[in-house]
Design an enzyme around this catalytic site. Structure first.
Site, mmCIF file in Angstrom:
data_model
loop_
_atom_site.group_PDB
_atom_site.id
_atom_site.type_symbol
_atom_site.label_atom_id
_atom_site.label_comp_id
_atom_site.label_asym_id
_atom_site.label_seq_id
_atom_site.Cartn_x
_atom_site.Cartn_y
_atom_site.Cartn_z
ATOM 1 N N LYS A 174 0.877 -1.169 0.000
ATOM 2 C CA LYS A 174 0.000 0.000 0.000
ATOM 3 C C LYS A 174 0.916 1.220 0.000
ATOM 4 O O LYS A 174 1.509 1.564 1.018
ATOM 5 C CB LYS A 174 -0.924 -0.029 1.221
ATOM 6 N N HIS A 305 -10.691 -7.275 -3.675
ATOM 7 C CA HIS A 305 -10.420 -6.080 -2.867
ATOM 8 C C HIS A 305 -10.850 -6.350 -1.433
ATOM 9 O O HIS A 305 -11.745 -7.147 -1.177
ATOM 10 C CB HIS A 305 -11.208 -4.896 -3.434
HETATM 11 MG MG MG Z 1 -6.888 -0.539 -4.089
#
Ligand code: MG
Length: 420
Positions: A174, A305
Site C-alpha cells: 500500500k 479487494h
Molecule cells: Mg486498491
C-alpha cells in the site's frame, strides 16, 4: 421459510495506525452487522463497511415476512434511499443483507454457502499480504506487525512477519503516502528479499495519487522486479490507458472500475486489465460471481479487494472467491489487521494456512456471531469517537498540512503539488 426478525448493529473495532494516500487510519473502524432469524428456526448474518443502518432500516417492513431464498426478488426490491431521503450506499447495504439471506437459506439447505449458490471452484482460497507503512500501534496487542514501518527496511520487516505467520506468497504494497521514490525503493528491497524464483508475487497500490507521468516513471523503475500488477496508480480509466501505452505491467483497479456502470467505459477505453472484485462494492456475493463472468467475457483478470473486514465479511469473501472460477489472483485481505480486539465471531478468528483459507464445512457462511462481542463493540460505537491520529503525522513531519478539514490529499513530506 420467512424472515421473522431483523437486527442491524453498528460495531466499532480497534484499527492500527496504517498509512495510505489520504493519511492515517482512525483509531477504530465501523462496520454494520445484519442478522436475520426465520420462522423455521434458521439464522443468517452479513457484514458491510461503515454505518449503513440508515439505508437498511427503510427496507425492514418488506424484509420481515420475506423468503430468504428469493434473492433475486429481494435484490430488485431493495432500495437505497435513507429515511431522510438522502441516497446511501445501496450496494454496500445490500451486500450485508444478501449475505444474511444466503447464510440462512444455505443453512436450511444444509450446504456451505458457496455450494448453495452453484458449487465451488476450489476448496480453499489464496490471499495476499496487505502491507502498509504504519506507525506503532498504541495498544501494541495486535496479532501481527504492531511496530512501526516508516521506511523501506521497516516495510520489508513487516512483510517478513506476515509471510512467517500466514504463509502468503503474494505481497501487496500500500503505497502513495511517501514520495514515489520511497515506494520504488520498498519495491526493490521487497523483491530482493522475496524473489520471483521462490514463487513470490508483488503488487503495489498508491490509491490513484500519482499523475500519469509519475505512474509511467514508477512503472519503468519497477518493471525489472516483475510486478504482478500496478493497482490504481492514477485516477481515471483514460489515464490508465495512457500509462498502459508505456508499460506491459497489467493495470488493476478497485477505484475507477468498481461498479457495473464502469464496465462499458473500460471496454471502450481499455485502461484496466484486472478488476479487484468486492461483494461490498459491486452489490453482493452473487454480483461477485457476475463480475467473474464479465472478466471471462472481456478477458480481464479478477482479483479481490478488501477493506477492514471482520469475520463475517471475511467468511463472505471466502465463499464468494470459492464460488467464482474466474478468480485468478490471490485476493487482498485486511483480516490480519482485525486484531487488537479480536473478532465478533464465535470460536476465534478464521485461520490462514500457507497463505490459504479453507472453506468451512458447516452449512451457510460457517461462522456465527458472538453476541457478547458484538454488544461490546456496539457500545464502543455509541460511546467513543475515533481519534484521527493526526498528531502522529505531525510528529513525523511538523510541516505536513491537513486540507479541507481532513488529511485527504495532504502533501507529505512538504511537496507542493497536490499529487505526485
Ligand atoms: Mg486498491
Amino acid at each position: 421459510m420467512k424472515i421473522s426478525k431483523l437486527k442491524v448493529t453498528q460495531a466499532a473495532t480497534h484499527d492500527q495506525p496504517l498509512l495510505n494516500s489520504t493519511g492515517v487510519h482512525e483509531s477504530f473502524r465501523v462496520r454494520t452487522i445484519v442478522q436475520i432469524e426465520t420462522d423455521d428456526g434458521f439464522t443468517g448474518a452479513g457484514e458491510t463497511y461503515q454505518d449503513q443502518s440508515a439505508v437498511i432500516e427503510p427496507n425492514r417492513e418488506w424484509l420481515i415476512g420475506w423468503d430468504p431464498r428469493q434473492i433475486t426478488g429481494a435484490r430488485m426490491r431493495f432500495h437505497g434511499s435513507t429515511a431522510s431521503g438522502t441516497k446511501g450506499d445501496t450496494s454496500a447495504a445490500w451486500a450485508a443483507v444478501e449475505t444474511a439471506l444466503l447464510d440462512a437459506a444455505a443453512k436450511q439447505a444444509g450446504l456451505p454457502l458457496c455450494d448453495y449458490i452453484g458449487g465451488r471452484a476450489r476448496d480453499r482460497v489464496e490471499w495476499a499480504a496487505y502491507l502498509f507503512y504504519k506507525f506503532a500501534d498504541e495498544n501494541g496487542q495486535g496479532e501481527v506487525a504492531t511496530g512501526a514501518a516508516l521506511d523501506p527496511a521497516g516495510f520489508v520487516r513487516q512483510a517478513e512477519e506476515f509471510v512467517a505467520k500466514y504463509g502468503f506468497k503474494a505481497l501487496k504494497i500500500k503505497g502513495g503516502f511517501f514520495h514515489p521514490d520511497v515506494d520504488i525503493e520498498t519495491f526493490r528491497l521487497l523483491r530482493k528479499r522475496f524473489p520471483k524464483s521462490e514463487g513470490y508475487e508483488i503488487r503495489i497500490d498508491p490509491n490513484a495519487v500519482w499523475t500519469v507521468e509519475t505512474s509511467i516513471r514508477v512503472a519503468k523503475a519497477i518493471e525489472q522486479y516483475e510486478p504482478q500488477y500496478l493497482e490504481d496508480p492514477t485516477d481515471t480509466i483514460e489515464m490508465h490507458a495512457e500509462v498502459k501505452r508505456h508499460t506491459d505491467i497489467p493495470m488493476a483497479s478497485n477505484m475507477c472500475v468498481s461498479a457495473f456502470a464502469h464496465v462499458r467505459p473500460n471496454v471502450l477505453q481499455g485502461g484496466i486489465d484486472v478488476i479487484l472484485g468486492d461483494h461490498h462494492h459491486w452489490g453482493g456475493i452473487l454480483a461477485f460471481k457476475e463480475t467473474g463472468v464479465l472478466c471471462r467475457v472481456m478477458g480481464w483478470g479478477l482479483s479481490g479487494h478488501s477493506n477492514n473486514s471482520l469475520g463475517v465479511s471475511q467468511a463472505a469473501m471466502l465463499h464468494a472467491c470459492a464460488a467464482t472460477p474466474e478468480l485468478n489472483f490471490p485476493a487482498d485481505t485486511h483480516y490480519p489487521w482485525t486484531d487488537t480486539d479480536g473478532d465478533i465471531i464465535k470460536g476465534g478468528k478464521l485461520q490462514f494456512k500457507d497463505g490459504y483459507m479453507e472453506v468451512p464445512d458447516a452449512p451457510g457462511l460457517g461462522v456465527e456471531v458472538d453476541e457478547d462481542a458484538l454488544a461490546e463493540r456496539h457500545d464502543r460505537f455509541l460511546r467513543d469517537t475515533p481519534s484521527n491520529r493526526s498528531e502522529m503525522i505531525l510528529a513525523l513531519d511538523p510541516g505536513a498540512k491537513p486540507r479541507d478539514g481532513s488529511w485527504t490529499g495532504f502533501n507529505f513530506p512538504n511537496y507542493s503539488k497536490p499529487r505526485w
